[in-house]
Design an enzyme around this catalytic site. Sequence first.
Site, PDB file in Angstrom:
ATOM      1  N   LYS A  41      40.815 -89.252 -23.123  1.00 46.25           N
ATOM      2  CA  LYS A  41      39.561 -88.698 -23.665  1.00 46.25           C
ATOM      3  C   LYS A  41      39.162 -89.454 -24.940  1.00 46.25           C
ATOM      4  O   LYS A  41      39.970 -90.195 -25.506  1.00 46.25           O
ATOM      5  CB  LYS A  41      39.747 -87.211 -23.962  1.00 46.25           C
ATOM      6  CG  LYS A  41      40.805 -86.911 -25.011  1.00 46.25           C
ATOM      7  CD  LYS A  41      41.091 -85.421 -25.086  1.00 46.25           C
ATOM      8  CE  LYS A  41      42.210 -85.130 -26.055  1.00 46.25           C
ATOM      9  NZ  LYS A  41      42.585 -83.700 -26.034  1.00 46.25           N
ATOM     10  N   ARG A  67      41.719 -70.777 -26.859  1.00 49.92           N
ATOM     11  CA  ARG A  67      40.650 -71.766 -26.791  1.00 49.92           C
ATOM     12  C   ARG A  67      40.096 -71.702 -25.370  1.00 49.92           C
ATOM     13  O   ARG A  67      39.168 -70.967 -25.124  1.00 49.92           O
ATOM     14  CB  ARG A  67      41.218 -73.146 -27.163  1.00 49.92           C
ATOM     15  CG  ARG A  67      40.338 -73.930 -28.079  1.00 49.92           C
ATOM     16  CD  ARG A  67      40.987 -75.199 -28.579  1.00 49.92           C
ATOM     17  NE  ARG A  67      41.651 -75.982 -27.533  1.00 49.92           N
ATOM     18  CZ  ARG A  67      42.157 -77.191 -27.713  1.00 49.92           C
ATOM     19  NH1 ARG A  67      42.094 -77.754 -28.907  1.00 49.92           N
ATOM     20  NH2 ARG A  67      42.748 -77.837 -26.734  1.00 49.92           N
ATOM     21  N   TYR A 100      33.758 -96.063 -57.734  1.00 51.85           N
ATOM     22  CA  TYR A 100      33.028 -94.810 -57.955  1.00 51.85           C
ATOM     23  C   TYR A 100      33.946 -93.777 -58.589  1.00 51.85           C
ATOM     24  O   TYR A 100      35.081 -93.597 -58.153  1.00 51.85           O
ATOM     25  CB  TYR A 100      32.512 -94.257 -56.631  1.00 51.85           C
ATOM     26  CG  TYR A 100      31.351 -95.046 -56.064  1.00 51.85           C
ATOM     27  CD1 TYR A 100      30.170 -95.212 -56.778  1.00 51.85           C
ATOM     28  CD2 TYR A 100      31.443 -95.610 -54.790  1.00 51.85           C
ATOM     29  CE1 TYR A 100      29.100 -95.929 -56.239  1.00 51.85           C
ATOM     30  CE2 TYR A 100      30.379 -96.310 -54.241  1.00 51.85           C
ATOM     31  CZ  TYR A 100      29.204 -96.474 -54.977  1.00 51.85           C
ATOM     32  OH  TYR A 100      28.164 -97.172 -54.450  1.00 51.85           O
ATOM     33  N   MET A 148      31.602 -96.840 -49.062  1.00 59.16           N
ATOM     34  CA  MET A 148      31.074 -96.918 -47.697  1.00 59.16           C
ATOM     35  C   MET A 148      31.508 -98.194 -46.978  1.00 59.16           C
ATOM     36  O   MET A 148      31.909 -98.163 -45.822  1.00 59.16           O
ATOM     37  CB  MET A 148      29.551 -96.808 -47.712  1.00 59.16           C
ATOM     38  CG  MET A 148      28.947 -96.824 -46.316  1.00 59.16           C
ATOM     39  SD  MET A 148      27.159 -96.788 -46.304  1.00 59.16           S
ATOM     40  CE  MET A 148      26.840 -95.052 -46.444  1.00 59.16           C
TER      41      MET A 148
HETATM   42  C1  LIG Z   1      44.000 -83.801 -25.739  1.00 59.51           C
HETATM   43  C2  LIG Z   1      44.726 -83.019 -24.744  1.00 59.51           C
HETATM   44  C3  LIG Z   1      46.016 -83.383 -24.352  1.00 59.51           C
HETATM   45  C4  LIG Z   1      46.764 -84.517 -25.011  1.00 59.51           C
HETATM   46  O1  LIG Z   1      47.216 -84.100 -26.282  1.00 59.51           O
HETATM   47  P1  LIG Z   1      48.069 -85.074 -27.229  1.00 59.51           P
HETATM   48  O2  LIG Z   1      48.471 -84.217 -28.354  1.00 59.51           O
HETATM   49  O3  LIG Z   1      47.151 -86.178 -27.633  1.00 59.51           O
HETATM   50  O4  LIG Z   1      49.200 -85.572 -26.416  1.00 59.51           O
HETATM   51  C5  LIG Z   1      46.614 -82.659 -23.352  1.00 59.51           C
HETATM   52  N1  LIG Z   1      45.985 -81.620 -22.772  1.00 59.51           N
HETATM   53  C6  LIG Z   1      44.754 -81.219 -23.136  1.00 59.51           C
HETATM   54  C7  LIG Z   1      44.114 -80.050 -22.470  1.00 59.51           C
HETATM   55  C8  LIG Z   1      44.083 -81.900 -24.133  1.00 59.51           C
HETATM   56  O5  LIG Z   1      42.853 -81.510 -24.494  1.00 59.51           O
END
Ligand SMILES: *Cc1c(COP(=O)(O)O)cnc(C)c1O
Length: 382
Positions: free
Chosen positions: A44, A139, A271, A319
């Site tokens: 992802k 969730r 800054y 930046m």
């Molecule tokens: C992102 C995700 C993972 C992977 O998690 P990591 O901590 O990056 O290994 C596994 N399952 C679900 C549902 C996720 O959203």
Amino acid sequence: MPRPISVRIDPSALAHNFAQVSHRAQQAYAGHGLVPPRFWAVIKANAYGHGIAPAVHAFQAADGLAMLDLHEAIQCREQGWTKPLLLLEGIFSAADAELAAHYGLTIVVHTAEQLQWLQHSKLSQPLPAFIKLNTGMQRLGFDASDFATAFQQAKALQQQATLGDLGVMTHFARADEDPSTTQQQMAHFNQYAAPHSSWQSVGNSAATLNTDFPQWLQPNVQYWLRPGICLYGSSPFIDLPAETLHLQPAQTLEAELIAVQHLKAGDQVGYGHTFTATQSMRLGVVACGYADGYPRHAPNGTPVVVGGIRTQLVGRVSMDMLTVDLSAIPHAQVGTKVVLWGHGGPSVDEVAQASGTLGYELLCAVAPRVPRFVLAEENHEK
Ligand SMILES: *Cc1c(COP(=O)(O)O)cnc(C)c1O
């Protein structure tokens, strides 16, 4: 000449990490007399900032790839991936179901709305699906009290050839830090979800790498683990550096010095003047700032490697630039290479920890304006 900053992706490190992680889990499962696990490599968020195309090629040995966005799944098919692809949040509308079927995707079903959308779908082929149980993360997923009904509805959809094979799934909240929570979540899963199907998906990186985890699993179940972050060379555990897990960095953020300043005692930097020189020193100005994805909260002392020598950030990240201490690096000059994190530099986890965040956030956040180079796969120079 473009600004001297780039991000380098090393597919051989991605492949190495997958082999390392899967081998470790295979051993642990064999030790507990379990069915050898299978692996969704999680890609992802543009493969945690590494790019879908290099990830697809580097993770050839995975059993499937998992992501959220339909367009990322389609990219995988376009790259020639023929094995399973899992949409971790399932469909976001009724129309998504048809596209998912067209591309032969597997979906997660976590809410009643998704079941309704599927009831009205006429699909070109059935969608394999994992029905998700909420085991305490709050969730995604059906609660225990609704799970049996949801699974029955999924079975009805299977009868009408809308859904295909049905599995069950959950996600852990504290696998990186608190085994007892994971144990409780797994007990909940074994009670409410596991009886419905022996095709089961649990386990992020932390659970995949935890060799104690298999003791809470059941025999004769085909587990599909879902490691993400560890495949990119970042450790899911705060107290266990990636190299102790034999993981290699796959993303290197590098830049160059574009100016050198000569400070005298009392001179103040950047800054807010957050750094004051206590003696005369040389200061390097690096072509990397928060608009490139470097964390603005990185404090004085954050590690950085300049001309092959480890030194530290001084002054506030701006930046487009940040400033580093060159006291111990007399050979550093305009054009000297700077590694912000990755191969030849500090680990992304060190920079993250100094900045109060996680390797996840930094790896994903390298800005589109930073040119990206994918190293040739045969590059094994480590
Ligand atoms: C992102 C995700 C993972 C992977 O998690 P990591 O901590 O990056 O290994 C596994 N399952 C679900 C549902 C996720 O959203």
